[in-house]
Design an enzyme around this catalytic site. Structure first.
Site, PDB file in Angstrom:
ATOM      1  N   SER A  43      36.321  48.270  66.511  1.00 50.03           N
ATOM      2  CA  SER A  43      36.800  47.175  65.276  1.00 50.03           C
ATOM      3  C   SER A  43      38.114  46.476  65.927  1.00 50.03           C
ATOM      4  O   SER A  43      38.063  45.858  67.032  1.00 50.03           O
ATOM      5  CB  SER A  43      36.963  48.065  64.212  1.00 50.03           C
ATOM      6  OG  SER A  43      36.844  46.947  63.055  1.00 50.03           O
TER       7      SER A  43
ATOM      8  N   LYS B 126      38.584  44.357  69.464  1.00 47.61           N
ATOM      9  CA  LYS B 126      39.322  42.831  69.750  1.00 47.61           C
ATOM     10  C   LYS B 126      40.202  43.156  70.894  1.00 47.61           C
ATOM     11  O   LYS B 126      40.080  42.347  71.819  1.00 47.61           O
ATOM     12  CB  LYS B 126      39.747  42.646  68.421  1.00 47.61           C
ATOM     13  CG  LYS B 126      38.850  42.508  67.210  1.00 47.61           C
ATOM     14  CD  LYS B 126      39.514  42.002  66.005  1.00 47.61           C
ATOM     15  CE  LYS B 126      38.888  42.383  64.541  1.00 47.61           C
ATOM     16  NZ  LYS B 126      37.927  42.241  64.031  1.00 47.61           N
TER      17      LYS B 126
ATOM     18  N   TRP C 251      29.407  42.827  58.007  1.00 45.75           N
ATOM     19  CA  TRP C 251      30.804  42.180  57.956  1.00 45.75           C
ATOM     20  C   TRP C 251      31.302  41.713  59.442  1.00 45.75           C
ATOM     21  O   TRP C 251      31.969  40.610  59.910  1.00 45.75           O
ATOM     22  CB  TRP C 251      31.907  43.154  57.664  1.00 45.75           C
ATOM     23  CG  TRP C 251      33.297  42.740  57.330  1.00 45.75           C
ATOM     24  CD1 TRP C 251      34.457  43.136  57.903  1.00 45.75           C
ATOM     25  CD2 TRP C 251      33.680  41.595  56.454  1.00 45.75           C
ATOM     26  NE1 TRP C 251      35.523  42.690  57.491  1.00 45.75           N
ATOM     27  CE2 TRP C 251      35.167  41.494  56.711  1.00 45.75           C
ATOM     28  CE3 TRP C 251      33.274  40.677  55.607  1.00 45.75           C
ATOM     29  CZ2 TRP C 251      35.846  40.785  55.876  1.00 45.75           C
ATOM     30  CZ3 TRP C 251      33.932  39.748  54.996  1.00 45.75           C
ATOM     31  CH2 TRP C 251      35.349  39.879  54.937  1.00 45.75           C
TER      32      TRP C 251
ATOM     33  N   HIS D 286      29.933  51.037  59.734  1.00 46.34           N
ATOM     34  CA  HIS D 286      30.787  50.441  60.723  1.00 46.34           C
ATOM     35  C   HIS D 286      31.753  51.787  61.136  1.00 46.34           C
ATOM     36  O   HIS D 286      32.551  52.404  60.346  1.00 46.34           O
ATOM     37  CB  HIS D 286      31.888  49.582  59.927  1.00 46.34           C
ATOM     38  CG  HIS D 286      33.132  49.029  60.432  1.00 46.34           C
ATOM     39  ND1 HIS D 286      33.134  48.009  61.419  1.00 46.34           N
ATOM     40  CD2 HIS D 286      34.571  49.414  60.524  1.00 46.34           C
ATOM     41  CE1 HIS D 286      34.267  47.790  61.966  1.00 46.34           C
ATOM     42  NE2 HIS D 286      34.958  48.339  61.257  1.00 46.34           N
TER      43      HIS D 286
HETATM   44  C1  GTR Z   1      38.743  45.188  58.824  1.00 47.39           C
HETATM   45  C2  GTR Z   1      38.689  43.730  59.375  1.00 47.39           C
HETATM   46  C3  GTR Z   1      37.885  43.801  60.639  1.00 47.39           C
HETATM   47  C4  GTR Z   1      37.913  44.979  61.399  1.00 47.39           C
HETATM   48  C5  GTR Z   1      38.251  46.265  60.626  1.00 47.39           C
HETATM   49  C6  GTR Z   1      38.622  47.543  61.496  1.00 47.39           C
HETATM   50  O1  GTR Z   1      39.124  45.261  57.495  1.00 47.39           O
HETATM   51  O2  GTR Z   1      38.101  42.757  58.347  1.00 47.39           O
HETATM   52  O3  GTR Z   1      37.798  42.679  61.218  1.00 47.39           O
HETATM   53  O4  GTR Z   1      38.957  44.901  62.181  1.00 47.39           O
HETATM   54  O5  GTR Z   1      39.023  46.268  59.659  1.00 47.39           O
HETATM   55  O6  GTR Z   1      39.305  47.364  62.290  1.00 47.39           O
HETATM   56  O7  GTR Z   1      38.015  48.453  61.159  1.00 47.39           O
END
Ligand code: GTR
Length: 431
Positions: A267, A271, A358, A410
């Protein structure tokens, strides 16, 4: 809007009209208002739903028409055909564009770096691993920060060992050096069992994952000038910097094969791992797990999380200039497929999760497909990803390019790690 606010004001006044009977401790709500309140709540929730649909699209038919910058044409219009042109012209210019508009500069200068083994156990994991906890101290202009690197090196396999480094922002329990907590987010035992060293560091050692405290550590201490710049380093860049310092250590540890090192992030960490892989050519494999917006997913699709939303919620992740592209994705001189392309010819792995809309699994795959054309067209590595999104849990492991979509939510799970290791086994020709 004014009308709605007035109704809501009245309704809230009535909502809080309680009668309290102190004698028997009864609390009674004025029931004759419930119809109005219900109506108001319904009205508000449908308004929120409408806003939500407008801002965050999950409908493929509503993805806008877009055209993407071409990996094979330089900024001044030159056609890019050879590895030489890729490595000396197009790739450096892409990295610069990502620095300027998305992640900010990544300063690499410092005066001194030292590594201290602060704890070790040659009999960790029941004798299967050598635990090393290493403090990496970096000094610049008389000031220093220290980050902690955690490393389990397999004892029973050939050394030097290939290594997986996890950049983590989650609860430190996920990377428990005592192994009292064993969490699949970082399955160190499984990695060691398969002959890989398992390494990790927590982002809070370099830049806290918080908009109030992210400047503490490397930004204020080592690179304060970055904070004044519109294209200065921010949180994600600092995390990539941390991964690079871990690589500095791997290069000096004779138990580690630094030429077979993978950087992994989930996540927001994903990045950062992509940014690490694009910046630092020492990594053999870059792994992004569910990295989504500002990671592997194409921004121009505006599917799931958008640039505006991410800049609003996490103003400390990207460089200030990225705000210019809020609701303005088409103005970007790059898109995320070019971040993946910047990693070529070194290996790239993009993983998604089926329920993680998402993060836009389709946008992540398209980005990988388009970015990986560089491997094929510049380097002649036979990679031609299919047009259709691969089926869930049918991994696609090509030379230098890997992909899978895990069933579920996720997260970073054992299934993901097993596929990363399968891919590395294939790349390094290990059994
Ligand atoms: C979320 C964010 C994502 C992602 C995520 C994470 O809230 O919108 O871009 O990075 O967190 O890191 O789990």
């Amino acid at each position: 809007m004014h009308a709605i606010l007035s109704i809501s004001h009245l309704a809230w006044q009535k909502f809080f009209t309680f009668e309290v009977f102190n004698s028997n401790h009864l609390l009674e709500i004025n029931m004759y208002n419930t119809a109005q309140i219900t109506f108001l709540l319904l009205l508000l929730s449908s308004l929120f739903a409408l806003y939500g649909q407008e801002e965050f699209n999950y409908d493929e038919s509503k993805v806008p028409q877009y055209s993407l910058p071409d990996p094979f044409v330089s900024q001044n219009g030159k056609l890019i055909r050879t590895p030489q042109q890729w490595e000396h012209l197009r790739r450096p210019e892409l990295v610069k564009l990502f620095e300027k508009h998305v992640y900010g500069q990544l300063p690499k200068d410092f005066d001194q770096i030292t590594f201290s083994l602060v704890n070790e156990d040659t009999q960790a994991m029941g004798g299967n691993a050598h635990l090393k906890e290493v403090d990496i101290r970096v000094e610049r202009n008389g000031k220093a920060i220290t980050m902690r690197l955690l490393l389990f090196v397999p004892q029973k396999k050939d050394k030097p060992a290939p290594v997986f480094l996890l950049i983590t922002h989650r609860d430190p329990e996920n990377i428990d050096p005592t192994r009292e907590s064993k969490i699949d987010f970082w399955p160190a035992e499984e990695m060691v069992e398969r002959g890989y060293a398992a390494a990790a560091f927590h982002v809070m050692d370099v830049s806290d994952d918080s908009k109030d405290t992210f400047t503490e550590d490397i930004l204020e201490t080592l690179y304060p000038e970055q904070l004044q710049m519109e294209d200065g380093m921010r949180g994600l860049g600092a995390w990539a910097w941390g991964a690079m310092r871990a690589m500095d250590y791997f290069e000096r540890d004779k138990d580690i094969d630094a030429s077979k090192a993978a950087v992994v992030g989930h996540s927001r960490g994903g990045k950062a791992s992509l940014w690490t892989g694009a910046q630092d050519t020492r990594w053999a494999i870059t792994v992004s797990n569910d990295s989504g917006c500002g990671g592997a997913a194409l921004s121009r699709r505006k599917f799931g999380e958008t640039i505006k939303r991410i800049n609003t919620n996490f103003p400390y992740w990207f460089t200030d200039n990225f705000n210019h592209f809020n609701d303005n994705e088409d103005a970007l001189p790059i898109d995320q497929h070019l971040l993946i392309a910047s990693i070529a010819p070194r290996a790239i792995y993009v993983a998604s999760a089926s329920e993680d809309q998402w993060a836009d699994p389709k946008g992540e795959f398209l980005s990988l497909k388009l970015g990986s054309r560089v491997y094929h067209e510049i380097y002649g590595i036979p990679i031609n990803l299919p047009d259709r999104l691969p089926e869930v849990e049918v991994p696609l492991h090509k030379p230098n390019v890997g992909h899978h979509i895990r069933e579920g939510k996720h997260n970073l799970e054992l299934y993901d790690w097993e596929r990363f290791m399968d891919f590395a086994d294939q790349l390094y020709q290990r059994k």
